[in-house]
Design a protein around this motif. Structure first.
Motif, short mmCIF file in Angstrom:
data_model
loop_
_atom_site.label_atom_id
_atom_site.label_comp_id
_atom_site.label_asym_id
_atom_site.label_seq_id
_atom_site.Cartn_x
_atom_site.Cartn_y
_atom_site.Cartn_z
N PRO A 90 0.24 -24.32 42.82
CA PRO A 90 0.00 -23.38 41.71
C PRO A 90 0.72 -22.05 41.91
N GLU A 91 0.91 -21.35 40.79
CA GLU A 91 1.66 -20.10 40.83
C GLU A 91 0.85 -18.95 41.43
N LYS A 92 -0.48 -19.06 41.44
CA LYS A 92 -1.33 -18.03 42.01
C LYS A 92 -2.33 -18.68 42.97
N ILE A 93 -2.52 -18.06 44.13
CA ILE A 93 -3.46 -18.58 45.13
C ILE A 93 -4.28 -17.42 45.67
N THR A 94 -5.43 -17.75 46.26
CA THR A 94 -6.27 -16.74 46.88
C THR A 94 -5.78 -16.46 48.30
N ILE A 198 10.18 -8.03 47.79
CA ILE A 198 8.98 -8.62 47.21
C ILE A 198 8.79 -10.02 47.80
N HIS A 199 7.59 -10.54 47.66
CA HIS A 199 7.30 -11.92 48.04
C HIS A 199 7.56 -12.79 46.81
N GLY A 200 8.52 -13.72 46.93
CA GLY A 200 8.91 -14.55 45.79
C GLY A 200 8.13 -15.84 45.66
N GLY A 201 7.10 -16.03 46.48
CA GLY A 201 6.31 -17.25 46.42
C GLY A 201 5.13 -17.11 45.48
N ALA A 202 4.02 -17.76 45.82
CA ALA A 202 2.83 -17.72 44.98
C ALA A 202 2.23 -16.31 44.96
N GLU A 203 1.78 -15.88 43.80
CA GLU A 203 1.17 -14.57 43.66
C GLU A 203 -0.28 -14.60 44.15
N SER A 204 -0.78 -13.43 44.53
CA SER A 204 -2.16 -13.32 45.01
C SER A 204 -3.13 -13.34 43.83
N LYS A 205 -4.21 -14.07 44.03
CA LYS A 205 -5.26 -14.16 42.99
C LYS A 205 -6.54 -13.55 43.55
N GLY A 206 -7.06 -12.59 42.84
CA GLY A 206 -8.26 -11.90 43.33
C GLY A 206 -7.91 -10.70 44.17
N GLU A 207 -8.93 -10.04 44.67
CA GLU A 207 -8.73 -8.83 45.45
C GLU A 207 -8.45 -9.15 46.92
N PHE A 208 -7.69 -8.26 47.56
CA PHE A 208 -7.39 -8.43 48.98
C PHE A 208 -8.57 -7.92 49.80
#
Length: 262
Positions: A90-94, A198-208
């Protein structure tokens, strides 16, 4: 009646979905025999646009050192480097998820010539594979997928394949790089480089979560940037580095006879 049969150019091509990400293309061959054999002799490569060919293909011609007559043979290597060929899915992961990516290609070598024998091997960084296209003569050995061998393929054979696999390496992308070089009258050269990474992989989902990052090492984000490496000339000195929000406190500077590393 005299019939001549020879050619001095070879044509290679890529689907446009791949050619738009082509970063480097080189053709080389080896000449001589035995100990006198040299490798890495470059061949001329340039993009061409043959008439009557489908627009979905991008063609490149490789000029051979001499013409080939009937029954002659010539062996050379073509190296193609593509960027942004892996799409995160998926494009976004936790923060706790692993990174999965999709790779797409063709099991058949796309060429205007009839192929007598061909095989394809895909070597992955890890043996965890979510799914992949299964064709006739497809074998999986650990982290390597082998397609073929295929024999007597007609020209322009195309067999789309995809591989969905785990890749937790960070995708470092430099959106912008500015290099400033200042040369003094005393022979010193000062080089300053500004990177927008920048990080070109999956985007972060949710708060860090800083707490999870420090207390639970396995939840640190498998594909996150943890460090950057810079290789500088061996005579580099007076090195400094910082980011937009201040100084970088954790670093390691080392050197040997060939380079200086950070």
């Amino acid at each position: 009646m005299l019939v001549l049969s020879w050619f001095q150019k070879f044509c290679c091509r890529f689907p446009s979905i791949q050619s738009k990400n082509l970063a480097y293309l080189m053709a080389t061959y080896s000449e001589g025999k035995g100990k006198a054999k040299s490798s890495g002799v470059s061949l001329s490569v340039k993009e061409v646009k043959p008439k009557g060919m489908p627009p979905a293909l991008t063609f490149y011609s490789v000029t051979l050192p001499k013409g080939l007559g009937k029954g002659d043979s010539f062996t050379f290597d073509v190296l193609a480097v593509f960027t942004h060929s892996l799409r995160p899915f998926p494009e976004k992961i936790t923060q706790a998820d692993i990174q999965l990516v999709i790779f797409q290609d063709s099991a058949h070598f796309l060429t205007p010539y009839v192929v007598k024998f061909q095989s394809l091997s895909i070597k992955l960084p890890d043996s965890r594979i979510e799914s992949y296209t299964k064709l006739e003569n497809t074998k999986l050995h650990g982290s390597e997928i082998k397609y073929g061998p295929f024999e007597n393929l007609p020209s322009f054979s195309f067999s789309p394949i995809f591989v969905h696999f785990e890749s937790n390496q960070p995708f470092a992308v430099a959106k912008e790089l500015v290099r400033e070089i200042e040369i003094s009258h005393w022979g010193n050269v000062q080089v300053t480089e500004h990177y927008n990474l920048i990080h070109g992989g999956a985007e972060s989902k949710g708060e860090f979560s800083r707490l999870d990052y420090q207390a639970r090492p396995h939840l640190r984000g498998a594909s996150a940037f943890r460090h950057l490496v810079a290789k500088l000339p061996p005579r580099a000195h007076s090195i400094y580095y910082r980011d937009e929000i201040g100084n970088i406190s954790t670093s390691h500077l080392w050197s040997d006879s060939k380079k200086v590393g950070i």
